[in-house]
Design an enzyme around this catalytic site. Structure first.
Site, short mmCIF file in Angstrom:
data_model
loop_
_atom_site.label_atom_id
_atom_site.label_comp_id
_atom_site.label_asym_id
_atom_site.label_seq_id
_atom_site.Cartn_x
_atom_site.Cartn_y
_atom_site.Cartn_z
CG ASP A 106 -5.37 5.86 2.29
OD1 ASP A 106 -5.41 5.53 3.49
OD2 ASP A 106 -4.47 6.57 1.80
NE ARG B 182 -4.51 1.51 1.74
CZ ARG B 182 -4.30 2.24 0.66
NH1 ARG B 182 -5.16 2.18 -0.34
NH2 ARG B 182 -3.25 3.03 0.57
CB CYS C 276 -0.96 -0.03 1.19
SG CYS C 276 -0.19 0.03 2.82
P1 4NP Z 1 -1.84 2.80 4.09
O1 4NP Z 1 -2.50 4.14 4.66
O2 4NP Z 1 -1.29 3.18 2.73
O3 4NP Z 1 -3.00 1.87 4.01
O4 4NP Z 1 -0.78 2.39 5.09
C1 4NP Z 1 -1.85 5.38 4.71
C2 4NP Z 1 -0.97 5.65 5.74
C3 4NP Z 1 -0.36 6.88 5.80
C4 4NP Z 1 -0.62 7.84 4.84
C5 4NP Z 1 -1.50 7.56 3.81
C6 4NP Z 1 -2.11 6.31 3.74
N1 4NP Z 1 -0.01 9.11 4.92
O5 4NP Z 1 -0.33 9.98 4.08
O6 4NP Z 1 0.82 9.35 5.81
#
Ligand code: 4NP
Length: 157
Positions: free
Chosen positions: A126, A15, A9
């Site tokens: 997300d 995720r 991800c």
């Molecule tokens: P992930 O979620 O991609 O599912 O781990 C996110 C975690 C952090 C961020 C964006 C999505 N961020 O912008 O910091």
């Protein structure tokens, strides 16, 4: 030789660690841990070394799944080393392929929602900037996808 799966991800704190730990949970239930190994990574470097997001961990716990691991960033070598690379959304998919300009490993990269049977989603949304219901939805969707993924793998029981 075990098959190596990599879940990807953006941040590797919501995720993809959830997909990795759900898959490990399903593999343990089916006594197939010897045949398949799982890891996860993020295309971004915002959260390197951090454990999974507290809100994601809580939602997973409610379904009996403990989230383990620390965030790391996807590297070009991962495309060589893993057998199947599962992107959570289309941006992840494009970012993964951008590490392989010759397209040598493109056949290994898939969108995880292709394996869903109960959901029509194309991407795992997300949940990071949303409310608690987004985290619960990610669990439900990834349970569906990982069950389908497990069924699709060629396994000796
Ligand atoms: P992930 O979620 O991609 O599912 O781990 C996110 C975690 C952090 C961020 C964006 C999505 N961020 O912008 O910091």
């Amino acid at each position: 030789m075990s098959q190596r799966l990599l879940f990807v991800c953006l941040g590797n704190i919501c995720r993809s660690p959830t997909a990795e730990n759900i898959m490990n949970h399903l593999l343990a239930q089916a006594n197939l841990q010897e045949q398949i190994s799982c890891d996860s990574a993020g295309t971004g470097d915002y959260h390197l070394g951090e454990p999974p997001d507290r809100r994601m961990t809580k939602a997973a716990k409610q379904q009996g799944i403990t989230l383990r691991g620390r965030a790391r960033q996807l590297q070009a070598l991962d495309l060589k080393n893993f057998d199947l690379i599962l992107a959570m959304d289309q941006e992840n998919y494009r970012d993964i392929l951008s590490l392989d300009p010759a397209g040598q490993y493109a056949h290994k990269v898939r969108l995880i929602c292709e394996f869903c049977s109960r959901h029509a989603d194309i991407e795992v949304p997300d949940p990071y900037f949303g409310g608690a219901e987004g985290f619960d939805y990610v669990i439900d969707l990834l349970l569906d996808a990982c069950e389908g993924l497990l069924n699709s793998l060629q396994l000796k029981s």
